[in-house]
Write an enzyme that holds these catalytic residues in place. Structure first.
Site: not given
Ligand code: NVA
Ligand code: CP
Length: 338
Positions: A272, A134, A231, A107, A137, A317
């Site tokens: 999410c 992502h 989101d 990540r 997800q 998830r």
């Molecule tokens: N769009 C958000 C998703 C988090 C799961 C981010 O990248 O912070």
């Molecule tokens: N939805 C999601 O990816 O959550 P986290 O950032 O907690 O992993």
């Protein structure tokens, strides 16, 4: 269906509709095994490593629990506790970790980083979120849709409200197109998806009998929808300075009672997570103090409503990530407990 064993899982554009349906089937079977309390340590003896350059609750816990449930050893590394990026390049890290592990989760920031990791690693690499995509997800989200609307999602409509060009929105457009789900990106012009992606997904959707609509009109976008998805307005890695502009441009796209009313009583709400639906977080409280808004992308009323499926989605998830790891590490069929 071609086996996915040995494949990387970097973005959904790399996978066919059948591949995605296979991952959903596996997720359903693995969820049933877990629910039945049946041991499924199918990958005993294997080890995986999780690299996180951004924070996480769901994704990290999903990889850890799914790994343990499958009988694997799991190592978590963050930038503070490893050499990654500061003292060791991605290419070198990939080759070192390949010698220890059977799979690598990453990540972080640019998609090019996870692509480079995959190029140099000789085991599957799983994208746990980048600035652009992502993909883990998506299996959880579509599993949640199936649990509500049945296995065949074709002809259903999912609307993404808000920052419709972020990693989650981009990925939803692809997965919907691949599964024949109508997709609506509903947000102001500056937050709409890039033209190349809309064009690509429109072609894929047409092959699967669905449509892609990009609109700034909430009424047009949400009326009669099956699922309303949103989101955060500012994603990880974006500077704090963008909050002011996002609040002003995205406030009309907040998911509230009116939006859910447009969608109808049978529609579900998805997110999410994490979500800013009250002021019980440090950032939520700071935004309230600075801009006077106590709820951002979704109201507390909708978040807590009977139409909300966000916690089922979050649990999924783990089942989804277990399916993705299993499919890329083994081609043994699973006899389901369904
Ligand atoms: N769009 C958000 C998703 C988090 C799961 C981010 O990248 O912070
Ligand atoms: N939805 C999601 O990816 O959550 P986290 O950032 O907690 O992993």
């Amino acid at each position: 269906m071609a086996s996915l064993k040995g494949r990387d899982y970097l973005k959904l554009l790399d996978f066919t509709s059948d591949d995605i349906r296979h991952l959903l089937d596996l997720a359903r079977k693995l969820k049933a095994l877990k629910r039945a309390g049946a041991s499924h340590r199918f990958l005993e003896g294997k080890n995986i490593v999780l690299l996180f350059e951004k924070t996480s609750t769901r994704t990290r816990c999903s990889f850890e629990v799914a790994g343990y449930d499958l009988g694997m050893g799991v190592t978590f590394l963050d930038p503070a506790s490893s050499q990654v990026s500061k003292k060791e390049s991605i290419a070198d890290t990939a080759r070192v970790l390949s010698g220890f592990y059977d799979g690598i989760e990453y990540r972080g920031f640019g998609q090019s980083i996870v692509e480079e990791l995959a190029e140099y690693a000789d085991c599957p690499v799983w994208n746990g979120l980048t600035d652009e995509w992502h993909p883990t997800q998506m299996i959880a989200d579509m599993l949640t849709m199936q649990e509500n609307f049945g296995e065949d999602l074709s002809g259903r409509t999912l609307v993404f409200m808000g920052d419709a060009r972020n990693n989650v929105a981009n990925s939803l457009m692809v997965v919907c197109a691949k599964l024949g789900v109508n997709y609506v990106a509903c947000g102001p012009v500056q937050n709409q998806p890039e033209a190349w992606l809309v064009e690509t997904c429109t072609k894929i959707a047409a092959e699967n009998g669905s449509t892609i609509l990009v609109t700034d009109d909430v009424e047009r976008g949400c009326t009669g929808a099956d699922a309303i998805y949103t989101d955060v307005w500012v994603s990880m890695g974006e500077p704090d300075e963008v909050w002011e502009q996002r609040i002003s441009s995205l406030s009309p796209y907040q998911v509230n009672a009116r939006v859910m009313q447009l969608a109808g009583p049978d529609a579900i709400f998805l997110h999410c997570l994490p979500a800013y639906h009250d002021t019980k977080t440090a950032i939520g409280a700071k935004i309230a103090e600075q801009f006077g808004l106590t709820e951002l992308e979704v109201t507390d009323e909708v978040f807590e409503s009977a139409q909300s499926r966000v916690f089922e989605e979050a649990e999924n998830r783990m089942h989804a990530i277990k399916a993705i790891m299993y499919a890329t590490l083994s081609d043994e069929p699973i006899e389901g407990a369904e």
